[in-house]
Design a protein around this motif. Structure first.
Motif, mmCIF file in Angstrom:
data_model
loop_
_atom_site.group_PDB
_atom_site.id
_atom_site.type_symbol
_atom_site.label_atom_id
_atom_site.label_comp_id
_atom_site.label_asym_id
_atom_site.label_seq_id
_atom_site.Cartn_x
_atom_site.Cartn_y
_atom_site.Cartn_z
ATOM 1 N N GLU A 274 0.556 -1.211 0.097
ATOM 2 C CA GLU A 274 0.104 0.361 0.156
ATOM 3 C C GLU A 274 0.621 1.370 0.128
ATOM 4 O OE1 GLU A 274 -3.248 0.473 -0.605
ATOM 5 O OE2 GLU A 274 -3.425 -2.265 -0.720
ATOM 6 N N LYS A 275 0.487 2.215 -0.558
ATOM 7 C CA LYS A 275 1.128 3.863 -1.118
ATOM 8 C C LYS A 275 0.113 4.066 0.363
ATOM 9 C CE LYS A 275 3.265 1.277 -4.618
ATOM 10 N NZ LYS A 275 4.557 1.200 -3.887
ATOM 11 N N LYS A 276 1.495 5.065 0.707
ATOM 12 C CA LYS A 276 1.427 6.689 1.801
ATOM 13 C C LYS A 276 0.888 7.636 0.692
ATOM 14 C CE LYS A 276 2.723 10.229 4.626
ATOM 15 N NZ LYS A 276 4.095 10.872 5.656
ATOM 16 N N TYR B 55 -5.939 21.106 -4.839
ATOM 17 C CA TYR B 55 -5.339 20.431 -4.330
ATOM 18 C C TYR B 55 -4.849 19.408 -5.486
ATOM 19 C CZ TYR B 55 -7.410 22.275 -0.302
ATOM 20 O OH TYR B 55 -7.801 23.999 0.540
ATOM 21 N N ALA B 56 -3.557 18.683 -5.210
ATOM 22 C CA ALA B 56 -3.486 17.361 -5.326
ATOM 23 C C ALA B 56 -3.360 15.844 -4.554
ATOM 24 C CB ALA B 56 -1.876 17.574 -5.767
ATOM 25 N N TYR B 57 -4.285 14.636 -4.704
ATOM 26 C CA TYR B 57 -4.016 13.768 -4.047
ATOM 27 C C TYR B 57 -3.390 12.573 -5.127
ATOM 28 C CZ TYR B 57 -5.972 9.313 -1.729
ATOM 29 O OH TYR B 57 -6.528 8.466 -0.970
ATOM 30 N N THR B 58 -2.329 12.428 -3.897
ATOM 31 C CA THR B 58 -0.592 11.540 -4.693
ATOM 32 C C THR B 58 -0.560 10.345 -4.093
ATOM 33 O OG1 THR B 58 0.565 12.764 -3.730
ATOM 34 C CG2 THR B 58 0.048 13.453 -6.176
ATOM 35 N N ALA B 59 -0.091 9.302 -4.486
ATOM 36 C CA ALA B 59 0.203 7.912 -3.848
ATOM 37 C C ALA B 59 0.930 7.523 -3.815
ATOM 38 C CB ALA B 59 -1.330 7.129 -3.141
ATOM 39 N N GLU B 60 1.972 8.246 -4.126
ATOM 40 C CA GLU B 60 3.297 7.479 -4.471
ATOM 41 C C GLU B 60 3.852 6.573 -6.016
ATOM 42 O OE1 GLU B 60 5.848 6.233 -0.283
ATOM 43 O OE2 GLU B 60 4.097 4.684 -0.528
ATOM 44 N N GLY B 61 2.914 7.514 -7.032
ATOM 45 C CA GLY B 61 2.910 6.881 -8.124
ATOM 46 C C GLY B 61 1.780 5.902 -8.313
ATOM 47 N N ASP B 62 1.157 5.971 -7.594
ATOM 48 C CA ASP B 62 -0.760 5.109 -8.065
ATOM 49 C C ASP B 62 -1.110 6.881 -8.681
ATOM 50 O OD1 ASP B 62 0.064 2.930 -6.686
ATOM 51 O OD2 ASP B 62 -1.313 3.379 -4.981
ATOM 52 N N PRO B 63 -2.360 6.211 -9.148
ATOM 53 C CA PRO B 63 -3.706 7.307 -9.959
ATOM 54 C C PRO B 63 -3.773 8.599 -8.839
ATOM 55 C CG PRO B 63 -4.003 5.207 -10.295
ATOM 56 C CD PRO B 63 -2.958 5.146 -9.229
ATOM 57 N N GLY C 282 2.553 10.372 -9.958
ATOM 58 C CA GLY C 282 3.419 10.889 -9.801
ATOM 59 C C GLY C 282 3.703 12.243 -8.681
ATOM 60 N N ALA C 283 4.008 12.411 -8.153
ATOM 61 C CA ALA C 283 4.033 13.456 -7.380
ATOM 62 C C ALA C 283 3.452 14.553 -8.334
ATOM 63 C CB ALA C 283 5.618 14.589 -6.938
ATOM 64 N N ALA C 284 3.244 16.072 -7.274
ATOM 65 C CA ALA C 284 1.907 17.480 -8.267
ATOM 66 C C ALA C 284 3.525 17.974 -8.682
ATOM 67 C CB ALA C 284 1.590 17.947 -6.404
#
Length: 317
Positions: free
Chosen positions: A14-16, A27-35, A221-223
């Protein structure tokens, strides 16, 4: 090449998730390379760009939204038709679900096959799959451009050209010069090109580059929070596409079969891009589509769970 687990079936970690304000109320909702998902808070409501893969996973986005506003989510915008982006949409109870006319046509043509294909490829991204209500159908579609007004705040939806799919759209927020790019741009993550249009995608990125955006939410990826990062994200995506397609075109010109074409492309791309997220997952699908396009097949063939595994066995078995 040694046999590997099919696609991302072995990716179980699981990604953070992060929820970062990249401009006022954006806002950007990101998760360590997940969509990724993008969020815009307006005067009268909230717009979500890309819904996540299941209603259960969308609840993670909703929880973050509730930390910053109690305004209702009035609009969910789908950057394209892929299941991992759209099947969570019902969780938001939005007034409108918006997509391009071309994206809706792709849901009609291949939505069910894509759902089964994507769940089979990457089960971790479909946590809570039992909450999926079926295909997500847009309630509002357009071609070219349209504006959504969240009170006084405009979110402009634009088709800039074919790329990741034939139906890609981006969201531009003029008052802060921020763009949600969907999977047209990835940052430190491998572009998935199974439904791509290689000849068009770099030109579409040029159109995106012309905005000189101050910040961007890529598909993975990151914002990208500065103009320099935005330029890097666009340039990196373009370089991957150009390098991959040039390799495949060269192999097709030499009459190589698909397996040999893949091996040549893998050797060419691994040094520069092998550490990008989901490189091993994406490249077989990417090469297979590039091979078809180089042979003159403009309309991408439909991926099914059966075709997925047959291709994987041929190229990586």
């Amino acid at each position: 090449m040694s046999k590997t687990a099919f696609a991302s079936t072995g990716d179980l970690e699981e990604k953070k998730a992060s929820f970062d304000e990249i401009a006022a109320g954006v806002y950007a909702y990101t998760a360590e390379g997940d969509p990724n998902s993008g969020v815009v808070v307006g005067d009268e409501g909230v717009l979500v760009f890309d819904a996540q893969a299941t209603p259960a996973m969308a609840e993670g986005v909703i929880a973050r939204i509730r930390q910053v506003t109690d305004k209702p989510v009035t609009h969910v915008v789908l950057s394209h038709y892929h299941a991992v982006r759209v099947l969570g949409a019902p969780a938001y109870h939005a007034r409108e679900i918006v997509a391009s006319d071309a994206a809706r046509a792709m849901i009609v043509e291949r939505g069910e096959q894509d759902k089964a294909s994507e769940i089979g490829r990457f089960p971790r991204l479909f946590r809570g799959a039992e909450t999926i209500e079926g295909l997500t159908w847009p309630s509002l579609t357009f071609t070219g451009a349209m504006s959504i007004w969240l009170g006084k705040r405009e979110v402009r939806l634009l088709q800039l050209g074919r790329g990741h799919t034939a139906g890609d759209i981006v969201a531009f927020i003029p008052d802060c010069n921020v763009i949600f790019a969907g999977d047209l741009v990835e940052y430190g993550a491998t572009p998935y090109c199974g439904d791509a249009h290689f000849a068009d995608w770099p030109k579409t990125l040029d159109n995106l580059d012309d905005f000189d955006a101050a910040a961007m939410v890529p598909g993975r990826g990151a914002a990208l929070t500065t103009r320099a990062m935005v330029r890097d994200g666009i340039a990196g995506t373009r370089a991957f596409l150009v390098d991959l397609y040039a390799s495949v075109q060269g192999s097709v010109a030499k009459g190589r079969p698909l397996r040999e074409t893949f091996d040549v492309a893998y050797a060419a791309l691994k040094p520069a891009y092998g550490d990008w997220v989901i490189f091993e997952h994406c490249l077989p699908f990417d090469v297979a589509r590039a091979y078809d396009e180089a042979k003159g097949i403009d309309h991408p063939r439909i991926w099914t769970d059966v075709r997925d595994r047959e291709m994987w066995a041929e190229l990586k078995g």
